[in-house]
Design a protein around this motif. Structure first.
Motif, PDB file in Angstrom:
ATOM      1  N   UNK A  27       0.815  -1.219   0.000  1.00 33.82           N
ATOM      2  CA  UNK A  27       0.000   0.000   0.000  1.00 33.82           C
ATOM      3  C   UNK A  27       0.856   1.281   0.000  1.00 33.82           C
ATOM      4  N   UNK A  28       2.160   1.147   0.245  1.00 34.17           N
ATOM      5  CA  UNK A  28       3.015   2.342   0.355  1.00 34.17           C
ATOM      6  C   UNK A  28       3.326   2.929  -1.027  1.00 34.17           C
ATOM      7  N   UNK A  29       3.655   4.226  -1.040  1.00 32.65           N
ATOM      8  CA  UNK A  29       4.051   4.839  -2.315  1.00 32.65           C
ATOM      9  C   UNK A  29       5.498   4.458  -2.622  1.00 32.65           C
ATOM     10  N   UNK A  30       5.842   4.481  -3.903  1.00 34.16           N
ATOM     11  CA  UNK A  30       7.228   4.137  -4.278  1.00 34.16           C
ATOM     12  C   UNK A  30       8.199   5.132  -3.649  1.00 34.16           C
ATOM     13  N   UNK A  31       7.808   6.410  -3.623  1.00 37.04           N
ATOM     14  CA  UNK A  31       8.697   7.422  -3.041  1.00 37.04           C
ATOM     15  C   UNK A  31       9.019   7.098  -1.586  1.00 37.04           C
ATOM     16  N   UNK A  61       8.391  -3.683  -3.451  1.00 40.59           N
ATOM     17  CA  UNK A  61       7.031  -3.124  -3.416  1.00 40.59           C
ATOM     18  C   UNK A  61       6.151  -3.774  -4.482  1.00 40.59           C
ATOM     19  N   UNK A  62       6.710  -3.938  -5.679  1.00 42.18           N
ATOM     20  CA  UNK A  62       5.915  -4.544  -6.754  1.00 42.18           C
ATOM     21  C   UNK A  62       5.574  -5.996  -6.422  1.00 42.18           C
ATOM     22  N   UNK A  63       6.546  -6.708  -5.834  1.00 37.85           N
ATOM     23  CA  UNK A  63       6.283  -8.107  -5.474  1.00 37.85           C
ATOM     24  C   UNK A  63       5.221  -8.172  -4.378  1.00 37.85           C
ATOM     25  N   UNK A  64       5.253  -7.216  -3.440  1.00 41.12           N
ATOM     26  CA  UNK A  64       4.235  -7.208  -2.379  1.00 41.12           C
ATOM     27  C   UNK A  64       2.846  -7.011  -2.997  1.00 41.12           C
ATOM     28  N   UNK A  65       2.755  -6.125  -3.991  1.00 44.89           N
ATOM     29  CA  UNK A  65       1.459  -5.903  -4.656  1.00 44.89           C
ATOM     30  C   UNK A  65       1.020  -7.168  -5.386  1.00 44.89           C
ATOM     31  N   UNK A  88      -2.359  -9.443  -4.994  1.00 48.26           N
ATOM     32  CA  UNK A  88      -3.265  -9.751  -6.113  1.00 48.26           C
ATOM     33  C   UNK A  88      -3.375 -11.244  -6.389  1.00 48.26           C
ATOM     34  N   UNK A  89      -2.230 -11.912  -6.420  1.00 46.05           N
ATOM     35  CA  UNK A  89      -2.268 -13.322  -6.862  1.00 46.05           C
ATOM     36  C   UNK A  89      -2.459 -14.315  -5.718  1.00 46.05           C
ATOM     37  N   UNK A  90      -2.007 -13.931  -4.512  1.00 44.15           N
ATOM     38  CA  UNK A  90      -2.034 -14.903  -3.416  1.00 44.15           C
ATOM     39  C   UNK A  90      -2.844 -14.401  -2.208  1.00 44.15           C
ATOM     40  N   UNK A  91      -3.671 -13.408  -2.453  1.00 44.37           N
ATOM     41  CA  UNK A  91      -4.554 -12.897  -1.403  1.00 44.37           C
ATOM     42  C   UNK A  91      -3.801 -12.353  -0.194  1.00 44.37           C
ATOM     43  N   UNK A  92      -2.570 -11.909  -0.396  1.00 46.00           N
ATOM     44  CA  UNK A  92      -1.803 -11.297   0.703  1.00 46.00           C
ATOM     45  C   UNK A  92      -1.008 -12.309   1.520  1.00 46.00           C
ATOM     46  N   UNK A  93      -1.139 -13.608   1.215  1.00 47.30           N
ATOM     47  CA  UNK A  93      -0.368 -14.618   1.956  1.00 47.30           C
ATOM     48  C   UNK A  93       0.899 -14.962   1.168  1.00 47.30           C
ATOM     49  N   UNK A  94       2.026 -14.928   1.830  1.00 50.23           N
ATOM     50  CA  UNK A  94       3.277 -15.217   1.138  1.00 50.23           C
ATOM     51  C   UNK A  94       3.236 -16.654   0.603  1.00 50.23           C
ATOM     52  N   UNK A  95       3.482 -16.864  -0.705  1.00 49.83           N
ATOM     53  CA  UNK A  95       3.367 -18.223  -1.248  1.00 49.83           C
ATOM     54  C   UNK A  95       4.460 -19.136  -0.693  1.00 49.83           C
ATOM     55  N   UNK A  96       4.139 -20.428  -0.518  1.00 49.14           N
ATOM     56  CA  UNK A  96       5.151 -21.330   0.032  1.00 49.14           C
ATOM     57  C   UNK A  96       5.726 -22.283  -1.024  1.00 49.14           C
ATOM     58  N   UNK A  97       5.192 -22.261  -2.250  1.00 48.61           N
ATOM     59  CA  UNK A  97       5.744 -23.137  -3.297  1.00 48.61           C
ATOM     60  C   UNK A  97       6.950 -22.438  -3.933  1.00 48.61           C
ATOM     61  N   UNK A  98       8.035 -23.182  -4.099  1.00 49.23           N
ATOM     62  CA  UNK A  98       9.281 -22.600  -4.610  1.00 49.23           C
ATOM     63  C   UNK A  98       9.062 -21.845  -5.927  1.00 49.23           C
ATOM     64  N   UNK A  99       8.335 -22.467  -6.869  1.00 49.54           N
ATOM     65  CA  UNK A  99       8.143 -21.822  -8.175  1.00 49.54           C
ATOM     66  C   UNK A  99       7.328 -20.528  -8.045  1.00 49.54           C
ATOM     67  N   UNK A 100       6.375 -20.506  -7.119  1.00 49.16           N
ATOM     68  CA  UNK A 100       5.593 -19.277  -6.905  1.00 49.16           C
ATOM     69  C   UNK A 100       6.484 -18.181  -6.316  1.00 49.16           C
ATOM     70  N   UNK A 101       7.353 -18.573  -5.372  1.00 50.98           N
ATOM     71  CA  UNK A 101       8.259 -17.586  -4.766  1.00 50.98           C
ATOM     72  C   UNK A 101       9.178 -17.028  -5.855  1.00 50.98           C
ATOM     73  N   UNK A 102       9.687 -17.931  -6.680  1.00 46.01           N
ATOM     74  CA  UNK A 102      10.609 -17.542  -7.757  1.00 46.01           C
ATOM     75  C   UNK A 102       9.933 -16.638  -8.786  1.00 46.01           C
ATOM     76  N   UNK A 103       8.611 -16.732  -8.898  1.00 46.85           N
ATOM     77  CA  UNK A 103       7.915 -15.927  -9.904  1.00 46.85           C
ATOM     78  C   UNK A 103       7.748 -14.472  -9.466  1.00 46.85           C
ATOM     79  N   UNK A 104       8.101 -14.151  -8.221  1.00 53.35           N
ATOM     80  CA  UNK A 104       7.923 -12.773  -7.743  1.00 53.35           C
ATOM     81  C   UNK A 104       9.067 -11.897  -8.237  1.00 53.35           C
ATOM     82  N   UNK A 105       8.719 -10.648  -8.507  1.00 50.50           N
ATOM     83  CA  UNK A 105       9.689  -9.701  -9.060  1.00 50.50           C
ATOM     84  C   UNK A 105      10.906  -9.533  -8.127  1.00 50.50           C
ATOM     85  N   UNK A 106      12.081  -9.655  -8.718  1.00 44.82           N
ATOM     86  CA  UNK A 106      13.310  -9.399  -7.950  1.00 44.82           C
ATOM     87  C   UNK A 106      13.811 -10.600  -7.169  1.00 44.82           C
ATOM     88  N   UNK A 107      13.068 -11.711  -7.205  1.00 43.52           N
ATOM     89  CA  UNK A 107      13.505 -12.897  -6.455  1.00 43.52           C
ATOM     90  C   UNK A 107      14.141 -13.902  -7.410  1.00 43.52           C
TER      91      UNK A 107
END
Ligand code: SF4
Length: 359
Positions: free
Chosen positions: A70-74, A93-97, A101-120
């Motif tokens: 929810x935070x601004x990029x600045x 920030x983009x990965x948190x968004x 959107x994709x996981x309802x705010x819960x950090x995914x626990x599957x390796x491939x899902x984690x890897x699909x997040x921006x910057x990871x």
């Protein structure tokens, strides 16, 4: 290669060493994937001592995925100011968004899902999956490369595709999969504290009798790197322009260093220039041709600022003008006191500190 008793024994020695020698760090006392993620991203390019403060402040302000999303990029960049490699903060920030959107705010626990997040990348995904859920993915960072290359006397370069593949395979082989998270933490900490780059104290090492580099006197030669990336020199002339208590900043939008941070009007040149030459450049004339009388003083000259793969030589001029020019209308105008609210590169922060601003 199959996992042998000796490989597992190595894992157990590392874990035993870790239990006795580990540093007490806040991200070690949790299996919360969000906190682990933030700490790993901060530590990618930052020493633990410096990272600790940033981690505490960052987690204090953004305690979970939802608050970061929810935070601004600045604002996120402001909390990152001084850490460098700002794409890390934007990606967080983009990965948190994305998690919202994709996981309802819960950090995914599957390796491939984690890897699909921006910057990871693979390293961070393995760290999160193993530290949080004990999943058997080996981490391979600079410390692990060093430890493995020395223990096994491996001289395949670590910065090649083949090298990365071989080290990754070996890292998986020596892992006790029932204690994946602990093993990964142990080998990284072992590299950070015991098997250090220069002059490791091998006489104190619990693995000395298994270490090929020690037996063959190759400690200083390992790990091997194929080649250094060429460094590029850049020449930055920053113009701190003021007019009746106002100044102008620009937000860097281009795909270059410091994207999203703010800076003074900048003239970048191919080579070093004195002020007389600088005044002749198109950029300078465009900025000031309708500014009236210029009152110029030099702030900092030829400051060398080293980044990975580039060296910036920066000079700062303070220029008081009579009136705002057309070109300056493309910048954000603000009062000089407001600069402190903006996230700026470390280089500009140093200049402002020199000017006596308490940022
Ligand atoms: S013996 Fe020395 S080089 Fe070998 S693993 Fe131990 S600290 Fe590293």
């Amino acid at each position: 290669m199959l996992q042998s008793e000796s490989d597992l024994e190595l894992s157990h020695i590392l874990i035993e060493w870790y239990n006795e020698n580990k540093r007490n760090l806040p991200w070690r006392n949790t299996n919360n994937p969000y906190a682990i993620w933030i700490s790993e991203v901060i530590l990618q390019q930052t020493r633990v001592i410096q990272g600790l403060d940033y981690f505490n402040r960052f987690i204090g302000r953004f305690p979970d995925v939802a608050s970061l999303a929810a935070a601004s990029e600045d604002e996120v960049l402001k909390y990152w100011q001084g850490l460098g490699y700002y794409s890390r903060a934007r990606n967080l920030r983009m990965a948190a968004q994305d998690i919202m959107n994709r996981f309802g705010g819960t950090f995914p626990d599957a390796y491939q899902d984690i890897l699909s997040l921006k910057g990871i990348g693979e390293y961070t995904a393995a760290a999160i999956a193993s530290f949080s859920w004990n999943k058997p993915f080996p981490v391979v960072d600079g410390n692990v490369f060093r430890v493995l290359s020395r223990l096994y006397g491996m001289n395949v370069p670590i910065d090649t595709t083949d090298g990365k593949k071989q080290f990754s395979h070996l890292a998986g082989l020596i892992m006790d999969k029932s204690q994946a998270g602990l093993h990964n933490q142990a080998i990284m900490e072992f590299g950070a504290l015991q098997c250090v780059p220069q002059n490791p104290d091998c006489l104190k090492c619990p693995l000395i009798h298994k270490c090929v580099a020690n037996a063959t006197n190759k400690i200083e030669l390992l790990p091997v790197k194929q080649g250094k990336t060429k460094t590029r020199n850049r020449f930055f002339y920053y113009l701190y322009v003021t007019c009746k208590g106002k100044t102008w900043l620009h937000r860097r939008e281009e795909k270059d260093i410091w994207t999203g941070l703010y800076e003074f009007p900048l003239i970048e040149t191919e080579r070093a220039m004195d002020f007389t030459e600088l005044q002749q450049t198109k950029g300078f004339r465009r900025l000031f041709n309708d500014a009236g009388k210029l009152d110029i003083s030099i702030g900092m000259e030829d400051v060398k600022h080293v980044l990975s793969h580039q060296i910036i030589y920066a000079t700062f001029y303070k220029i008081e003008i009579e009136r705002e020019t057309d070109a300056l209308r493309n910048f954000s105008i603000l009062s000089c006191e407001e600069i402190e609210k903006y996230a700026v590169p470390r280089l500009i922060h140093i200049y402002l500190e020199k000017l006596g601003r308490n940022l």
